[in-house]
Design an enzyme around this catalytic site. Structure first.
Site, PDB file in Angstrom:
ATOM      1  N   LYS A   1      48.412  38.741  39.253  1.00 49.14           N
ATOM      2  CA  LYS A   1      46.973  39.000  39.161  1.00 49.14           C
ATOM      3  C   LYS A   1      46.368  39.024  40.560  1.00 49.14           C
ATOM      4  O   LYS A   1      46.541  38.088  41.331  1.00 49.14           O
ATOM      5  CB  LYS A   1      46.316  37.933  38.295  1.00 49.14           C
ATOM      6  CG  LYS A   1      46.860  37.920  36.858  1.00 49.14           C
ATOM      7  CD  LYS A   1      46.268  36.826  36.015  1.00 49.14           C
ATOM      8  CE  LYS A   1      46.723  35.448  36.454  1.00 49.14           C
ATOM      9  NZ  LYS A   1      46.294  34.382  35.536  1.00 49.14           N
TER      10      LYS A   1
ATOM     11  N   THR B   1      33.114  32.895  35.578  1.00 49.93           N
ATOM     12  CA  THR B   1      34.463  33.388  35.275  1.00 49.93           C
ATOM     13  C   THR B   1      35.422  32.271  34.867  1.00 49.93           C
ATOM     14  O   THR B   1      36.639  32.445  34.927  1.00 49.93           O
ATOM     15  CB  THR B   1      35.030  34.120  36.507  1.00 49.93           C
ATOM     16  OG1 THR B   1      35.010  33.224  37.637  1.00 49.93           O
ATOM     17  CG2 THR B   1      34.219  35.358  36.832  1.00 49.93           C
TER      18      THR B   1
ATOM     19  N   GLY C   1      37.893  30.267  32.924  1.00 46.31           N
ATOM     20  CA  GLY C   1      38.770  30.548  31.800  1.00 46.31           C
ATOM     21  C   GLY C   1      39.423  31.911  31.814  1.00 46.31           C
ATOM     22  O   GLY C   1      40.093  32.282  30.845  1.00 46.31           O
ATOM     23  N   THR C   2      39.287  32.652  32.912  1.00 48.58           N
ATOM     24  CA  THR C   2      39.841  34.016  32.932  1.00 48.58           C
ATOM     25  C   THR C   2      41.358  34.023  32.761  1.00 48.58           C
ATOM     26  O   THR C   2      41.901  34.839  32.003  1.00 48.58           O
ATOM     27  CB  THR C   2      39.468  34.741  34.236  1.00 48.58           C
ATOM     28  OG1 THR C   2      39.814  33.909  35.352  1.00 48.58           O
ATOM     29  CG2 THR C   2      38.003  35.065  34.286  1.00 48.58           C
ATOM     30  N   GLY C   3      42.069  33.155  33.478  1.00 48.78           N
ATOM     31  CA  GLY C   3      43.531  33.155  33.397  1.00 48.78           C
ATOM     32  C   GLY C   3      44.032  32.774  32.020  1.00 48.78           C
ATOM     33  O   GLY C   3      44.952  33.409  31.481  1.00 48.78           O
ATOM     34  N   CYS C   4      43.436  31.726  31.433  1.00 52.43           N
ATOM     35  CA  CYS C   4      43.819  31.311  30.079  1.00 52.43           C
ATOM     36  C   CYS C   4      43.551  32.429  29.082  1.00 52.43           C
ATOM     37  O   CYS C   4      44.368  32.711  28.198  1.00 52.43           O
ATOM     38  CB  CYS C   4      43.028  30.066  29.670  1.00 52.43           C
ATOM     39  SG  CYS C   4      43.202  28.649  30.768  1.00 52.43           S
TER      40      CYS C   4
END
Length: 273
Positions: free
Chosen positions: A176, A212, A214-217
Site C-alpha cells: 500500500k 482515515t 481504520g483504512t488498513g483494517c
C-alpha cells in the site's frame, strides 16, 4: 430456507472507539454482504486521540474462540490483524496451519497514531510463520520496513518492497502506497499487487480528508470478504480498493482527533441518492 452469506473470520484486536480492528472488520463484512465472525486477540482502550492501553487475551481464549467458530460454523476466508505478542502470533499461525481457505494477513505494527501493536519478537514470528500461510499480505510501507528492513521512498521502490515481502512466503502481496514521503504530491494513491511473476497497480483519488482511522483494517477485511465470495485475487483487490476509497471519501469527524472512515457509505449513498 435462506442460504447463508459468505462466512468470514477476523482474528484481530478490539478497538473500543469503533473505527478499526474487530469493529471495522465486522462493519466491512456486513456492508459487503458477508457474515462476519471474530476471534479477539487483544482489547484496546482507544479513541480518536490514540491507544491508551492494550491487554492481550490468553492464548487459550484465542484457541477456544477459533475452534468454536471453525469447527461448527465454518469459514470461507480469514483475515488477521493486530496480534500483539510473539506468543499470540505463534498461536494464530498454529491455528491457521492446514486451514484450506484464503487468508489475508494485515501485519499491523502500529496504530494510526503510532502506538505499537506488534511488540517484542512478534514481527519475526509474523515474518517466519504467518506470512507463509497468507494468500495475500497487505503491508503498508511502515510495515514493509518492519518486516524486511527496506525503506520505500517512491513508487518505483514499491517493486523491491513487494519482492522482499514475497520472499517471506505469501502467495501475493499488496504493498500500500498511501504512506509515501511527500504523499501530497501525488494526485492518486497507488497500491501494487504482485505474485512475483505479474504485477498490477491500483490507483484511486487521494482525498483531502484526515479522518482515515481504520483504512488498513477495512481494506484487508474487504479483500477477505471478496475472496470468500469467490473472486480471484486481482478482482478482489480491485473491489476492496473501490470500497475503501469510498469509505475514506466519506470519513467523518469523531472526537477530538482522527475520525474513522465510513463503513456504511454505500448504504447512505443509496438512501440520499
Amino acid at each position: 430456507m435462506n442460504r447463508p452469506p459468505a462466512r468470514v473470520l477476523t482474528v484481530a484486536g478490539s478497538d473500543s472507539g469503533g473505527g478499526a480492528g474487530i469493529q471495522a472488520d465486522l462493519k466491512t463484512m456486513l456492508a459487503l454482504g458477508a457474515h462476519g465472525m471474530s476471534v479477539v486477540t487483544a482489547v484496546t482502550a482507544q479513541n480518536s486521540l490514540g491507544v491508551h492501553g492494550t491487554w492481550d487475551l490468553p492464548q487459550g481464549a484465542v484457541r477456544a474462540q477459533f475452534r468454536a467458530v471453525v469447527d461448527d460454523i465454518g469459514v470461507q476466508a480469514v483475515k488477521t490483524g493486530m496480534l500483539g505478542s510473539a506468543a499470540l502470533a505463534g498461536t494464530v499461525a498454529d491455528l491457521l496451519t492446514g486451514l484450506d481457505v484464503p487468508v489475508v494477513v494485515d501485519p499491523v505494527g502500529t496504530s494510526k497514531h503510532g502506538d505499537a501493536l506488534l511488540r517484542g519478537d512478534a514481527p519475526d514470528v509474523v515474518r517466519r510463520r504467518l506470512l507463509p500461510l497468507a494468500t495475500v499480505a497487505t503491508p503498508n510501507l511502515d510495515e514493509v520496513t518492519r518486516l524486511t528492513g527496506i525503506t520505500v521512498t517512491d513508487q518505483e521502490g514499491m517493486r523491491a518492497a513487494a519482492d522482499a515481502v514475497l520472499a517471506c512466503g505469501p502467495r501475493w502481496v499488496l504493498v500500500k502506497g498511501g504512506h509515501l514521503p511527500d504523499a501530497e504530491q501525488y494526485a492518486e494513491c497507488a497500491d501494487l499487487l504482485s505474485d512475483g511473476r505479474t504485477e498490477r497497480w491500483y490507483h484511486a483519488p487521494r482525498y483531502p480528508n484526515r479522518h482515515t482511522h481504520g483504512t488498513g483494517c477495512t481494506l484487508a477485511s474487504a479483500l477477505a470478504t471478496c475472496l470468500a465470495q469467490g473472486h480471484d485475487v486481482p478482482t478482489a483487490v480491485g473491489l476492496a480498493k473501490s470500497y475503501v476509497t469510498g469509505a475514506i471519501a466519506a470519513g467523518f469527524p469523531l472526537g477530538a482527533g482522527i475520525g474513522p472512515v465510513d463503513h456504511g457509505w454505500q448504504a447512505r449513498s443509496l438512501r440520499t441518492g
